[in-house]
Write an enzyme that holds these catalytic residues in place. Structure first.
Site, PDB file in Angstrom:
ATOM      1  N   GLY A 359      22.222  37.433  26.298  1.00 11.78           N
ATOM      2  CA  GLY A 359      23.501  36.759  26.093  1.00 11.78           C
ATOM      3  C   GLY A 359      23.323  35.260  26.132  1.00 11.78           C
ATOM      4  CB  CYS A 360      25.606  32.437  25.506  1.00 11.62           C
ATOM      5  SG  CYS A 360      27.013  32.752  26.578  1.00 11.62           S
ATOM      6  CB  THR A 361      24.922  33.097  30.779  1.00 16.01           C
ATOM      7  OG1 THR A 361      25.089  34.525  30.863  1.00 16.01           O
ATOM      8  CG2 THR A 361      26.213  32.456  30.359  1.00 16.01           C
ATOM      9  N   GLY A 362      21.865  34.284  29.476  1.00 16.53           N
ATOM     10  CA  GLY A 362      20.625  34.903  29.917  1.00 16.53           C
ATOM     11  C   GLY A 362      20.589  36.386  29.600  1.00 16.53           C
TER      12      GLY A 362
END
Length: 386
Positions: A359-362
């Site tokens: 995802g965009c956060t990891g």
């Protein structure tokens, strides 16, 4: 007959006594060493740094260790950088200097340096824990201990309740889980909150530029890269100008105050490194670190580290049969990338089909919408999410 340097030192001591009597609060100045051999920019650059610091700050004395090139400072003469390090250690052990700024010093395993930068986004100062040295041969354990070192240094700089962020690198989620447990068990500190909309204690690149946390926790190799970029991004890399250098070596029970600069560091940065070292000496950073490590260990620091690192240790390969494939759209964040494969298999063992994703956060684990809650409980029980 006394030399000019000795006469100057005696005169300075008497001046300090006179000033102390006049103000009613005599306090001896700390003495900070500066090794001047080994710089890529020459001895003159190191002496220039000492002169800048002397002109800018008047609350500490500077002792040069190297060749005799000026009468302005007391100089302990040595022939090369290696001899300079030996003399530096001797002076620290004898208490003849209170701290020292030097280049390329070999710390023992368990000790890493805590850097300090000025971030370009908001002009905020930020501590980077850590920037050189090896705190532990285990990455996650090292980063957790780096957090304690960073908190200790922040307190020595006058930040009573430093906010701690964890850089989003491999191992960050495991570090977050360990620190959360230690905090819950009584070790007092505060997590920072990312400036990004979804928040959290795991920091992104935006937080680096803005200086969101007081203490940014990372592994020392990443920290070393960051300190180099922050200090020389305007100069092309061969002349470091901005910030306070790589900082003091901090570790559990380490007893020598040695602040590191690079052989590429220029006079403006070394000037501030001297200031940084002096502040750490004045406020007894090593004593603060000793107390912080005691408090963290009392709150189960090593026990919590062992829980995670032993679980993450390689085990005999276990054959796990993957359940039948299905559509997976329910994302579970907070899984460390180092544990992603094992976390997926822990779900397969319970009959829950899952896939790994980013995802965009990891990293995330994807499961079916109807099994989201069940999957989260399995992962919590297995210790993969908090």
């Amino acid at each position: 007959m006394a030399s000019n340097a000795t006469k100057a030192m005696i005169a300075e001591v008497f001046n300090e006594i006179a000033e102390g009597i006049k103000s009613g609060s005599f306090k001896k100045k700390v003495r900070i060493g500066l090794t001047i051999l080994g710089s890529e920019h020459g001895v003159e650059e190191m002496v220039k740094a000492a002169k800048l610091a002397k002109g800018k700050y008047g609350d500490f004395d500077i002792v040069l260790i190297g060749s005799k090139v000026t009468d302005e400072f007391e100089t302990i003469e040595v022939s090369d950088a290696e001899e300079g390090h030996k003399k530096m250690v001797e002076l620290l052990e004898k208490g003849q200097i209170d701290g020292c700024v030097t280049q390329h010093f070999d710390f023992p395993i368990g000790v890493s340096t805590v850097g300090r930068v000025v971030t370009p986004g908001m002009g905020r100062e930020m501590i980077i824990a850590t920037t050189t040295g090896t705190t532990s041969t285990n990455r996650v354990e090292g980063m957790v201990i780096n957090a304690i070192s960073g908190i200790s240094t922040a307190k020595a700089l006058g930040i009573e309740n430093p906010k701690v962020g964890i850089l989003n690198v491999d191992g960050a989620r495991q570090v977050e889980r360990i620190l959360t447990e230690v905090k819950n068990r009584g070790y007092e500190f505060n997590f920072a909150e990312s400036l990004r909309a979804d928040g959290g204690a795991v920091m992104r690149g935006n937080d680096l530029l803005a200086g969101t946390p007081d203490v940014m926790v990372c592994d020392s190799l990443t920290g070393n890269l960051l300190i180099k970029i922050f200090s020389s991004f305007t100069t092309g890399g061969n002349y470091e100008t901005v910030g306070y250098g790589y900082g003091p070596g901090i570790g559990d029970n380490y007893d020598k105050l040695v602040n590191i600069v690079s052989r590429a560091s220029g006079a403006p940065l070394i000037c501030e490194a001297l200031r940084y070292c002096a502040t750490c000496a004045q406020n007894k950073v090593l004593s603060i670190a000793s107390n912080e490590f005691k408090a963290a260990k009392k709150a189960g620091l090593q026990e919590e580290i062992d829980k995670v690192t032993k679980k993450a240790a390689p085990a005999a390969a276990e054959e796990v049969k993957m359940p039948p494939k299905k559509v997976v759209t329910f994302a579970i964040p907070g899984i460390d990338i180092l544990e992603l494969e094992d976390a997926c298999k822990s779900l397969w063992k319970e009959g829950v089909y899952s896939e790994s994703g980013m995802g965009c956060t990891g990293p995330v684990i994807l499961v079916g919408e109807d099994e989201g809650e069940k999957a989260q409980e399995i992962l919590k029980k297995a210790g993969y999410i908090g």
